[in-house]
Motif scaffolding. Structure first.
Motif, mmCIF file in Angstrom:
data_model
loop_
_atom_site.group_PDB
_atom_site.id
_atom_site.type_symbol
_atom_site.label_atom_id
_atom_site.label_comp_id
_atom_site.label_asym_id
_atom_site.label_seq_id
_atom_site.Cartn_x
_atom_site.Cartn_y
_atom_site.Cartn_z
ATOM 1 N N GLU A 135 4.767 15.891 4.287
ATOM 2 C CA GLU A 135 5.406 15.537 5.558
ATOM 3 C C GLU A 135 6.264 16.704 6.051
ATOM 4 O O GLU A 135 6.270 17.021 7.244
ATOM 5 N N LYS A 136 6.959 17.352 5.117
ATOM 6 C CA LYS A 136 7.781 18.498 5.514
ATOM 7 C C LYS A 136 6.895 19.620 6.065
ATOM 8 O O LYS A 136 7.237 20.284 7.039
ATOM 9 N N LEU A 137 5.740 19.813 5.428
ATOM 10 C CA LEU A 137 4.821 20.853 5.907
ATOM 11 C C LEU A 137 4.185 20.474 7.241
ATOM 12 O O LEU A 137 3.826 21.329 8.037
ATOM 13 N N ASN A 194 -1.909 10.704 4.382
ATOM 14 C CA ASN A 194 -2.142 11.538 3.202
ATOM 15 C C ASN A 194 -1.945 13.020 3.479
ATOM 16 O O ASN A 194 -1.703 13.800 2.562
ATOM 17 N N SER A 195 -2.065 13.400 4.739
ATOM 18 C CA SER A 195 -1.854 14.806 5.080
ATOM 19 C C SER A 195 -0.409 15.079 5.478
ATOM 20 O O SER A 195 -0.076 16.194 5.874
ATOM 21 N N GLY A 196 0.433 14.067 5.409
ATOM 22 C CA GLY A 196 1.840 14.262 5.719
ATOM 23 C C GLY A 196 2.214 13.931 7.153
ATOM 24 O O GLY A 196 3.381 13.995 7.517
ATOM 25 N N PHE A 197 1.223 13.571 7.963
ATOM 26 C CA PHE A 197 1.504 13.286 9.380
ATOM 27 C C PHE A 197 1.906 11.820 9.546
ATOM 28 O O PHE A 197 1.140 10.990 10.007
ATOM 29 N N GLN A 198 3.134 11.562 9.150
ATOM 30 C CA GLN A 198 3.592 10.177 9.087
ATOM 31 C C GLN A 198 3.798 9.572 10.469
ATOM 32 O O GLN A 198 3.581 8.384 10.653
ATOM 33 N N ARG A 199 4.206 10.398 11.434
ATOM 34 C CA ARG A 199 4.407 9.841 12.785
ATOM 35 C C ARG A 199 3.090 9.310 13.327
ATOM 36 O O ARG A 199 3.018 8.216 13.872
ATOM 37 N N GLU A 200 2.040 10.121 13.169
ATOM 38 C CA GLU A 200 0.718 9.716 13.648
ATOM 39 C C GLU A 200 0.217 8.518 12.846
ATOM 40 O O GLU A 200 -0.408 7.615 13.403
ATOM 41 N N CYS A 207 -8.507 2.444 12.666
ATOM 42 C CA CYS A 207 -8.183 3.083 11.386
ATOM 43 C C CYS A 207 -6.795 2.647 10.962
ATOM 44 O O CYS A 207 -5.913 2.452 11.791
ATOM 45 N N CYS A 208 -6.594 2.501 9.649
ATOM 46 C CA CYS A 208 -5.303 2.044 9.118
ATOM 47 C C CYS A 208 -4.263 3.157 9.125
ATOM 48 O O CYS A 208 -3.083 2.911 8.946
ATOM 49 N N GLY A 209 -4.694 4.392 9.288
ATOM 50 C CA GLY A 209 -3.735 5.511 9.360
ATOM 51 C C GLY A 209 -3.696 6.369 8.121
ATOM 52 O O GLY A 209 -2.956 7.359 8.055
ATOM 53 N N GLN A 210 -4.480 6.024 7.118
ATOM 54 C CA GLN A 210 -4.385 6.750 5.859
ATOM 55 C C GLN A 210 -4.695 8.247 5.962
ATOM 56 O O GLN A 210 -4.006 9.046 5.317
#
Lengths: 477, 243, 263
Positions: free
Chosen positions: A387-389, B51-57, B44-47
């Motif tokens: 998330e930081k990246l 998993n790539s760190g894009f939590q906002r999306e 899509c559930c958002g996984q």
């Protein structure tokens, strides 16, 4: 701080995968210790859930680190030992050098210590004209070979008996043999001379106990007992988080450490060291120094997302089950700590951006968490690092790793918001895939940026009709 | 039980690449007398983003999922990974938004992966399927370690007529899929999936069965590239096979 | 006292930790709740169990110890009295060959139980010298202290067998527990190629839990605590660093023999 080459993760991983000796060794390691550790946890009278209890003990200790370290330091000083608190790797190294100089040290025997790798102790001592000898057999082998450890517990796992035989012929002048007992005997002989001649011994600290004022070291070989008993000076290096409050808590940690590290009920030697030789005693060092090292741990402590990482006792159980470590080996991680523990702790200690491939180069399969003797949620922290990246982070001085990827996910989030647009996108992609090379209904080559998939495998193409379309067509007459 | 209405939560990979898996799941559930519903605006559930760190999306996807499935009763999915996302990661995504978190938790409590739904909820192991072949089962990571489903698929497979279930070495090892991982780290991913395929071949099985299409697409892709004749099937397909 | 000994590096270091933990940097925090001022119920039960141990319980523990020793190559032998232990040591001393050099000599602790073995006399028959590692007088002056220490060190290094006792032995893991004290150097159980330990069977405890309950709360053991160096020894030294092949005798003793006197 020692050399950091976390940027070379992908390159080194390729090299590891191509190394047939390493591949064979990694299979053997994981077959034996990965399964053995799970079994060892199951055989605990308390069962594998003892790891949850251990996690609580460690979390409580970390939350009271200031108090516990002060108690430990006071007790060790009261027993005649010295305690030094080193903020940086450099400060720790300088202190060790000063102790060595004051005692006219010419030869140092080292017990295996990952934190000494972290701070780069060997090169500093050598630059000061002091001979440093690693005494753990695996560490000794790689020191002779001029390499770095590739596993926390089994540092020379990447070398086979032929490599070691050649090395010993060249460096120790022995008659060539590939027999492990004979090779071990050759090292035993050479190292015995070093132990008996050394002026200073260094060790790591597996865990300290505030209640009693002791640090403990665990080994199977006896090298740490030698290094902490025979030379005049003993310097113990300790990551500042390696402490628990009470002896009964330590008991739980030790049992899990031995199981996590080598699927053992108990290591051969565990030593509880509280200070130097006392009056009337005939052996043991004249001086005992404990160096408590921060070197970036404070930042981890301050961040609630990562504080859990300080519960780690470096047992290396996670390496023995990690499917990624099992293919690429320890050198790919580019720092003292390899495997899943390295993937989390190295970015935090050495910089998240430069170690971005350590953060992203795992599959989040969760095997490390199940194997962890302290039940640390490593996948959760890998996600937090990602998330930081993804967005950048001012506290950790992280820049977004890839603008393109950021844009792609933003586009994706726009696409999935509306089923119609989503399907339109799918139609376009389905039309596009017609242009790609196919064989027996499988796509053979994908375009950038997703070409990696088809580097060594095919891809099933998108269906002509999605399930949702079909459901609408057939069910909602 | 017979009149219970089940809402289908279809993994995006199944929806778009292997829709026949969802078809098979529909046949299995309807043969058990269940009534099905499928909100066709799901995506899509958002996984992937999560998993790539894009939590906002990922949160965008998660909110949408919650809105779509909020009024559903029991939710069943042919993917352990997606269920793991909803059951465990939604809470993490909404840790600072208690209202969303609560809504997510309510949905999570009635969302099941297909085999756990059959075995643990319906208490069904025999679905009347028949599949002549030697089958080995791959434990998907999120199914096994995320939602702790290990025996349920094996029990179902053991009750399939004509099916000979054999265990491969390291069935619980990751196949190297890992979503974006497979694309970003192709060398590591390839090394992992090739090990997996080796273990499948060495087990003597002619078919590998799993419960997650991500893993199966990965394994099928490697099998295809190596020109092997191993069949890669989702468990729903096996359970839907009739004589 | 503690405050006085604090060094500047420590003060800064601890302040930074407090800040990282979200506490005021200059306020010393309360620690009492982290420790125990009296034994827990579990500790009391453990102590009770140890004190009430009857002969048949000891026998059971001894058997557990023998079993636990097997997989780690620890040879455990129960003997009815010290004379048997002397004889057993004599046999080993006669049979075994020194690893370094030709001459045979033995280092042995000054310890009430070891003294009863009369090793000096017994081994004289084999013409094997026994070096007793007596305590060094604390007020004999620095030069004497150093000379005496060097002499003992040289004797232990030259010995192919080291004979010690132990404070306790843990049955579950076949672990010898030794606290360091004058006259009982830890190198005697480390440097010689063969380590022989002799204990009385009432020194056997079940496990670490029992041990720590005694060390923490039993007034017979609590004052001495863990000493400056407490060793756990579970079998001979070993390594698996070459192709994961188990080899005994990495740096410590290659063989460990434990004689348990059941008199």
């Amino acid at each position: 701080m020692s050399d950091i080459s976390t940027e070379k993760y992908v390159e080194e991983a390729k090299r590891g995968i191509a190394n047939t000796v390493l591949q064979k060794a990694l299979v053997g390691l994981q077959d034996r210790f990965g399964r053995g550790t799970a079994e060892a946890y199951r055989r605990l009278p308390e069962g594998p859930d003892l790891r949850l209890k251990a996690h609580e003990i460690r979390e409580k200790a970390i939350a009271h680190l200031d108090v516990l370290l002060e108690i430990l330091a006071a007790k060790i000083r009261a027993s005649g030992g010295y305690v030094y608190f080193a903020e940086t790797a450099q400060a720790a190294v300088d202190y060790c050098l000063a102790v060595a100089r004051r005692n006219n040290v010419r030869l140092v025997v080292k017990g295996k210590s990952m934190v000494s790798e972290e701070i780069g102790l060997n090169p500093a001592l050598e630059a000061a004209g002091i001979e440093v000898v690693e005494t753990d057999l695996g560490e000794y082998i790689i020191q002779l070979a001029g390499e770095t450890p590739s596993h926390i517990i089994a540092p020379a796992i990447h070398k086979n008996r032929q490599d070691i035989a050649d090395l010993f012929v060249q460096k120790l002048g022995i008659r060539r043999t590939t027999d492990p007992p004979a090779l071990t005997q050759a090292a035993r002989k050479a190292l015995r001379e070093k132990f008996l001649a050394a002026d200073m011994g260094t060790s790591g600290v597996n865990m300290a106990c505030a209640e009693t004022g002791h640090i403990t070291t665990v080994s199977n070989e006896g090298n740490i007992r030698m290094a902490t008993t025979m030379p005049r000076v003993h310097v113990a290096l300790m990551g500042m988080e390696r402490i628990v409050a009470r002896l009964d808590e330590y008991e739980i940690i030790l049992r899990l450490l031995c199981r996590g590290a080598a699927a053992q009920t108990m290591g051969t030697y565990a030593s509880y060291i509280g200070g130097p030789r006392r009056p009337g005693e005939s052996d043991g060092p004249d001086e005992f120094h404990l160096v408590v090292i921060d070197n970036g741990r404070r930042r981890i402590l301050a961040d609630p997302q990562f504080r859990e990482m300080l519960c780690c006792i470096r047992c290396a159980a996670c390496l023995n089950v990690c499917p990624v470590y099992g293919k690429i080996g320890g050198h790919s991680y580019g720092f003292a700590y390899s495997g899943p523990v390295g993937a989390v702790v190295t970015p935090l200690l050495t910089g998240i951006n430069r170690a971005k491939d350590l953060c992203c180069g795992e599959t989040l399969c969760g095997a490390c968490k199940d194997a962890c003797s302290m039940n640390i949620d490593l996948p959760r922290m890998l996600l937090a690092l990602r998330e930081k990246l993804a967005y950048g982070d001012a506290d950790w001085q992280v820049e977004p790793a890839s603008r393109a990827e950021g844009l792609a996910y933003r586009g994706w989030s726009w696409l999935i918001r509306n089923r119609r647009i989503y399907e339109l996108g799918l139609k376009l992609a389905a039309a596009g895939q017609q242009l790609l090379p196919q064989k027996k209904g499988m796509l053979r080559r994908l375009p950038p940026p997703v070409q990696g998939w088809t580097q060594s495998r095919d891809l099933h193409p998108l269906a002509e009709e999605t399930f949702m379309e079909r459901w609408r067509r057939t069910r909602k007459g | 039980m017979g009149t219970q209405k089940i809402t289908l939560f279809i993994q995006c990979l199944v929806d778009t690449v292997w829709p026949h898996v969802a078809e098979a799941m529909v046949r299995v559930l309807e043969d058990l007398g269940l009534t099905l519903d499928c909100p066709t605006d799901q995506t899509c559930c958002g996984q992937p983003a999560f998993n790539s760190g894009f939590q906002r999306e990922a949160r965008v996807a998660a909110r949408r999922f919650i809105e779509i499935f909020e009024n559903a009763g029991t939710i069943v999915s042919p993917s352990g990974s997606c269920v793991h996302m909803v059951r465990h990661h939604y809470a993490e995504l909404f840790k600072d938004e208690p209202q969303w978190r609560e809504r997510a938790e309510r949905i999570a409590a009635r969302t099941y992966e297909l085999t756990e739904f059959l075995v643990d909820v319906l208490k069904v192991e025999e679905v009347g399927a028949s599949y002549p072949g030697r089958v080995t089962y791959h434990d998907s990571c999120h199914l096994l370690r995320g939602i702790r489903v290990k025996e349920q698929p094996r029990r179902l497979l053991r009750r399939v007529k004509g099916l000979d279930l054999v265990e491969m070495k390291n069935s619980d090892y990751c196949c190297g899929f890992g979503g974006a991982f497979a694309v970003k780290y192709p060398d590591i991913s390839a090394a992992m999936v090739n090990d997996k395929v080796d273990h499948i071949v060495n087990s003597g099985a002619d078919t590998v069965v799993g419960c997650d299409t991500g893993c199966l697409l990965n394994i099928a892709g490697a099998v295809s590239r190596r020109g092997l004749s191993i069949k890669t099937m989702h468990i729903a397909e096996v359970l839907a096979q009739r004589l | 006292m503690r405050e006085k000994m604090k060094t500047p590096d420590q003060t800064q270091f601890i302040r930074r930790i407090r800040t990282a933990l979200g506490h005021a940097p200059d306020v010393t925090r309360e620690a009492r709740h982290l420790f125990a001022e009296s034994p827990s119920d579990e500790d009391l039960q453990l102590q009770e169990r140890i004190h009430r141990r009857a002969a048949e319980d000891r026998q059971a523990l001894l058997e557990r110890l023998i079993e636990a020793g097997k997989p780690i190559n620890l040879n455990v032998t129960a003997l009815p009295d010290v004379a048997y232990a002397t004889a057993a040591i004599l046999r080993l001393a006669a049979e075994k060959k020194p690893e370094w050099g030709e001459a045979k000599s033995i280092a042995a602790w000054r310890h009430p139980l070891i003294d009863r073995l009369n090793l000096v006399e017994a081994l004289d028959r084999l013409q094997i010298p026994v070096h007793l590692t007596g305590p060094i007088p604390v007020d004999a002056g620095r030069a004497f202290d150093q000379a005496e220490r060097e002499r003992q060190r040289a004797e232990i290094i030259a010995s192919f067998i080291g004979v010690t006792s132990a404070d306790f032995c843990l049955a579950d893991t076949a672990t010898l527990v030794m606290r360091t004290r004058p006259g009982q150097p830890r190198s005697a159980a480390l440097v010689p190629s063969i380590h022989i330990a002799v204990i009385h069977w009432d020194q056997i405890l079940a496990d670490m839990k029992e041990l720590f309950a005694l060390l923490r709360w039993d007034e017979r053991y609590r004052p001495e605590g863990l000493s400056s160096y407490m060793s756990f020894i579970s079998g001979p030294s070993k390594t698996a660093d070459i192709e994961a092949t188990m080899v005994h005798g990495a740096h410590g003793p290659r063989e460990v023999h434990l004689f348990v006197v059941t008199e």
